[in-house]
Design a protein around this motif. Structure first.
Motif, mmCIF file in Angstrom:
data_model
loop_
_atom_site.group_PDB
_atom_site.id
_atom_site.type_symbol
_atom_site.label_atom_id
_atom_site.label_comp_id
_atom_site.label_asym_id
_atom_site.label_seq_id
_atom_site.Cartn_x
_atom_site.Cartn_y
_atom_site.Cartn_z
ATOM 1 N N MET A 2 0.844 -1.182 0.000
ATOM 2 C CA MET A 2 0.000 0.000 0.000
ATOM 3 C C MET A 2 0.887 1.242 0.000
ATOM 4 O O MET A 2 1.810 1.343 0.793
ATOM 5 N N SER A 3 0.575 2.163 -0.873
ATOM 6 C CA SER A 3 1.309 3.422 -0.959
ATOM 7 C C SER A 3 0.311 4.572 -0.837
ATOM 8 O O SER A 3 -0.907 4.365 -0.992
ATOM 9 N N PRO A 4 0.792 5.801 -0.604
ATOM 10 C CA PRO A 4 -0.128 6.935 -0.592
ATOM 11 C C PRO A 4 -0.923 7.058 -1.905
ATOM 12 O O PRO A 4 -2.102 7.416 -1.878
ATOM 13 N N THR A 5 -0.317 6.724 -3.026
ATOM 14 C CA THR A 5 -1.011 6.794 -4.311
ATOM 15 C C THR A 5 -2.156 5.782 -4.372
ATOM 16 O O THR A 5 -3.266 6.102 -4.816
ATOM 17 N N GLU A 6 -1.894 4.567 -3.907
ATOM 18 C CA GLU A 6 -2.949 3.542 -3.883
ATOM 19 C C GLU A 6 -4.051 3.914 -2.894
ATOM 20 O O GLU A 6 -5.235 3.692 -3.160
ATOM 21 N N PHE A 7 -3.660 4.499 -1.762
ATOM 22 C CA PHE A 7 -4.623 4.941 -0.762
ATOM 23 C C PHE A 7 -5.529 6.022 -1.363
ATOM 24 O O PHE A 7 -6.742 5.992 -1.193
ATOM 25 N N ARG A 8 -4.937 6.948 -2.089
ATOM 26 C CA ARG A 8 -5.704 8.011 -2.730
ATOM 27 C C ARG A 8 -6.724 7.431 -3.703
ATOM 28 O O ARG A 8 -7.865 7.878 -3.768
ATOM 29 N N GLU A 9 -6.341 6.403 -4.433
ATOM 30 C CA GLU A 9 -7.264 5.758 -5.377
ATOM 31 C C GLU A 9 -8.422 5.105 -4.630
ATOM 32 O O GLU A 9 -9.576 5.195 -5.062
ATOM 33 N N GLN A 10 -8.139 4.451 -3.511
ATOM 34 C CA GLN A 10 -9.207 3.862 -2.694
ATOM 35 C C GLN A 10 -10.203 4.938 -2.261
ATOM 36 O O GLN A 10 -11.419 4.757 -2.362
ATOM 37 N N ILE A 11 -9.670 6.042 -1.750
ATOM 38 C CA ILE A 11 -10.522 7.133 -1.263
ATOM 39 C C ILE A 11 -11.313 7.738 -2.419
ATOM 40 O O ILE A 11 -12.504 8.036 -2.282
ATOM 41 N N SER A 12 -10.693 7.888 -3.565
ATOM 42 C CA SER A 12 -11.363 8.463 -4.732
ATOM 43 C C SER A 12 -12.559 7.627 -5.160
ATOM 44 O O SER A 12 -13.620 8.171 -5.519
ATOM 45 N N GLN A 13 -12.411 6.316 -5.108
ATOM 46 C CA GLN A 13 -13.532 5.435 -5.460
ATOM 47 C C GLN A 13 -14.697 5.627 -4.496
ATOM 48 O O GLN A 13 -15.861 5.593 -4.896
ATOM 49 N N LEU A 14 -14.390 5.851 -3.218
ATOM 50 C CA LEU A 14 -15.432 6.079 -2.231
ATOM 51 C C LEU A 14 -16.059 7.460 -2.400
ATOM 52 O O LEU A 14 -17.285 7.593 -2.419
ATOM 53 N N THR A 15 -15.224 8.491 -2.532
ATOM 54 C CA THR A 15 -15.777 9.849 -2.614
ATOM 55 C C THR A 15 -16.608 10.050 -3.877
ATOM 56 O O THR A 15 -17.511 10.886 -3.884
ATOM 57 N N ALA A 16 -16.359 9.256 -4.905
ATOM 58 C CA ALA A 16 -17.195 9.325 -6.116
ATOM 59 C C ALA A 16 -18.648 8.992 -5.771
ATOM 60 O O ALA A 16 -19.583 9.539 -6.357
ATOM 61 N N GLN A 17 -18.825 8.119 -4.783
ATOM 62 C CA GLN A 17 -20.175 7.726 -4.365
ATOM 63 C C GLN A 17 -20.794 8.743 -3.400
ATOM 64 O O GLN A 17 -21.997 8.703 -3.144
ATOM 65 N N LEU A 18 -19.981 9.629 -2.856
ATOM 66 C CA LEU A 18 -20.440 10.616 -1.879
ATOM 67 C C LEU A 18 -20.708 11.977 -2.508
ATOM 68 O O LEU A 18 -21.421 12.796 -1.919
ATOM 69 N N ALA A 19 -20.132 12.209 -3.674
ATOM 70 C CA ALA A 19 -20.219 13.529 -4.315
ATOM 71 C C ALA A 19 -21.670 13.974 -4.476
ATOM 72 O O ALA A 19 -22.511 13.225 -4.972
ATOM 73 N N GLY A 20 -21.955 15.172 -3.996
ATOM 74 C CA GLY A 20 -23.273 15.762 -4.162
ATOM 75 C C GLY A 20 -24.325 15.295 -3.181
ATOM 76 O O GLY A 20 -25.448 15.795 -3.198
ATOM 77 N N VAL A 66 -8.660 14.649 3.155
ATOM 78 C CA VAL A 66 -8.557 13.376 3.859
ATOM 79 C C VAL A 66 -7.539 13.520 4.987
ATOM 80 O O VAL A 66 -6.381 13.863 4.748
ATOM 81 N N ASP A 67 -8.010 13.276 6.204
ATOM 82 C CA ASP A 67 -7.157 13.301 7.388
ATOM 83 C C ASP A 67 -7.310 11.971 8.115
ATOM 84 O O ASP A 67 -8.369 11.335 8.035
ATOM 85 N N TYR A 98 -14.486 -1.254 4.126
ATOM 86 C CA TYR A 98 -14.026 -1.012 5.493
ATOM 87 C C TYR A 98 -12.706 -1.745 5.750
ATOM 88 O O TYR A 98 -11.735 -1.151 6.234
ATOM 89 N N ARG A 99 -12.658 -3.017 5.420
ATOM 90 C CA ARG A 99 -11.450 -3.812 5.676
ATOM 91 C C ARG A 99 -10.240 -3.227 4.936
ATOM 92 O O ARG A 99 -9.146 -3.134 5.493
ATOM 93 N N GLN A 100 -10.437 -2.839 3.681
ATOM 94 C CA GLN A 100 -9.330 -2.298 2.886
ATOM 95 C C GLN A 100 -8.866 -0.942 3.411
ATOM 96 O O GLN A 100 -7.657 -0.685 3.491
ATOM 97 N N LEU A 101 -9.807 -0.076 3.776
ATOM 98 C CA LEU A 101 -9.422 1.230 4.305
ATOM 99 C C LEU A 101 -8.730 1.087 5.655
ATOM 100 O O LEU A 101 -7.733 1.770 5.914
ATOM 101 N N LYS A 102 -9.230 0.214 6.515
ATOM 102 C CA LYS A 102 -8.585 0.015 7.817
ATOM 103 C C LYS A 102 -7.169 -0.516 7.626
ATOM 104 O O LYS A 102 -6.230 -0.031 8.256
ATOM 105 N N GLY A 150 4.667 5.385 8.461
ATOM 106 C CA GLY A 150 4.966 6.789 8.709
ATOM 107 C C GLY A 150 4.427 7.796 7.722
ATOM 108 O O GLY A 150 4.725 8.987 7.823
ATOM 109 N N TRP A 151 3.614 7.367 6.760
ATOM 110 C CA TRP A 151 3.055 8.348 5.820
ATOM 111 C C TRP A 151 1.651 8.792 6.209
ATOM 112 O O TRP A 151 1.069 9.651 5.555
ATOM 113 N N LEU A 152 1.111 8.236 7.276
ATOM 114 C CA LEU A 152 -0.135 8.729 7.878
ATOM 115 C C LEU A 152 0.164 9.108 9.322
ATOM 116 O O LEU A 152 1.003 8.471 9.971
ATOM 117 N N CYS A 153 -0.553 10.101 9.825
ATOM 118 C CA CYS A 153 -0.417 10.534 11.221
ATOM 119 C C CYS A 153 1.028 10.899 11.540
ATOM 120 O O CYS A 153 1.567 10.520 12.572
#
Length: 155
Positions: free
Chosen positions: A1-19, A82-83, A41-45, A55-58
């Protein structure tokens, strides 16, 4: 898992939240569609646990809380920032959410809760405020803020 892969995970979720309005309906939908038994949930956790360990989060610490904004609001994140915070039996600084806040609660200790809620999603509506509190152990909390909007208050 890298920050780039994490961003892609979040992007897939936020696409469902937009608007969508940040309200009790979204809270219920997130817990039904992306709750603790879901792959989301499992993947994000797992991604958050890896990011903290690597060390790339928190990456910051203050007042006994590890925290950090990994991504500023962006088009690919549908306007959300994203925090992630790492908290154990502590209350954080009081703040308001002018546009609301979406939290993913990921206990690292089985009984840990965030603002009285166990593992899963918690949606605060626009104009809400709180003193974020983790009790009964340690938890990671991922939070999404529309346009990164947060106002720290003196309470």
């Amino acid at each position: 898992m890298s920050p780039t892969e994490f961003r892609e995970q979040i992007s897939q979720l936020t696409a469902q939240l937009a608007g969508r309005p940040l309200d009790a309906g979204l809270d219920a939908w997130l817990n039904a569609e992306h709750g603790v038994e879901s792959d989301t949930y499992r993947q994000l956790k797992q991604a958050c646990m890896t990011g903290v360990a690597e060390g790339w989060l928190c990456e910051r610490e203050g007042g006994g809380i590890r925290y950090g904004r990994i991504f500023k609001p962006a088009d690919d994140l549908h306007g959300f920032s994203v925090d992630v915070v790492d908290m154990q039996d502590i209350a954080g600084p009081h703040h308001a959410h002018p546009q609301g806040e979406i939290d993913l609660i990921m206990p690292l200790d089985d009984n840990a809760q965030f603002d009285g809620r166990p593992a899963g999603w918690l949606v605060y509506p626009p104009g809400s405020a709180h003193r974020p509190t983790v009790s009964s152990g340690r938890a990671l909390v991922l939070y999404l803020l529309p346009q990164g909007s947060i106002e720290f208050t003196r309470h």
